[in-house]
Motif scaffolding. Structure first.
Motif: not given
Length: 255
Positions: A41-69
């Motif tokens: 995720a950190n590497e992808l964020q670095r690559e996206l920044a080089q493309m001029g893209c603003e990104s937000l990296i979010l850790q979470g398990d989408v099968s868990q409602l609390a993480d989704v919220k």
């Protein structure tokens, strides 16, 4: 106008990587969800920044409602909107198991990871999209999923994805009055190293399971995501779109 925001579930590795890069080229801000792959995720964020893209990296398990919220709250706090939801995340195990041999945990992992996770995410995101005047939701199935095929040894995964077809089509009908389209991409059997590769990397390579001859790539999928996310794709909803190269699950799947 405010820059649009796309949230990609499971976007740090696999097909999500090329989807993220494709949407970055379209000018989106990107929220990238990962469960365990922090380094990727950190590497992808670095690559996206080089493309001029603003990104937000979010850790979470989408099968868990609390993480989704929590993740939705972080996106809204940062950017105030979600315009595109790409549901790439979903576990699959390359190990054939007879249905009655599945443990409770194996069953729940497949159903929750591939079906309940989408329900949790759309329930949080759709009210936001309604307020914004529209949005795009893209789910993922597999080759032939809309015909509810038997898949011996992989029944839990197949059941979850076939259920997701009905959920996708139901949401498409319910949300059309609000300008929200809901479609599914059904990829072929795209495997490493091509999941995170451009189409050019597959040129000249052979895949006998593909009618077009070459392996499928992450870019093949990303091109369709970009098309469906476009404002002028608003006439397409409730569709199950195969991106398979002619691959047939029942004929060509290799364990």
């Amino acid at each position: 106008m405010r820059r649009k925001v796309a949230w990609i579930l499971g976007g740090a590795k696999g097909l999500g990587v090329m989807i993220a890069k494709g949407l970055a080229e379209e000018g989106y801000r990107l929220a990238i969800n990962y469960r365990r792959s922090q380094t990727a995720a950190n590497e992808l964020q670095r690559e996206l920044a080089q493309m001029g893209c603003e990104s937000l990296i979010l850790q979470g398990d989408v099968s868990q409602l609390a993480d989704v919220k929590r993740m939705v709250s972080e996106i809204i706090t940062s950017w105030g909107r979600i315009d595109v939801l790409v549901c790439t995340a979903g576990p699959f195990v390359f190990r054939s198991t007879p249905t009655i041999g599945l443990t409770d945990e194996q069953w729940r992992n497949m159903i929750d990871g591939n079906l309940s996770s989408v329900f949790y995410c759309v329930r949080e995101v759709i009210p936001l999209m309604r307020k914004q005047g529209g949005g795009r939701i893209i789910t993922f199935g597999f080759s032939g999923v809309d015909s509810a095929p038997a898949w011996e040894g992989y029944a839990a995964y197949a059941a979850a994805k076939v259920g997701l077809v009905s959920l996708t089509r139901s949401l498409a009908r319910e949300e059309a009055p609000y300008g929200i389209t809901v479609n599914m991409i059904a990829p072929g059997d795209i495997r490493d190293p091509f999941k995170e590769a451009p189409i050019a990397a597959a040129r000249g390579k052979e895949d006998p399971r593909s009618l077009v001859g070459r392996p499928g790539t992450g870019e093949d999928i990303a091109r369709v995501v970009r098309f469906l996310a476009h404002p002028d794709s608003d006439f397409i909803t409730g569709a199950i779109i195969p991106v398979t190269g002619g691959f047939d699950l029942r004929r060509d799947f290799v364990k």
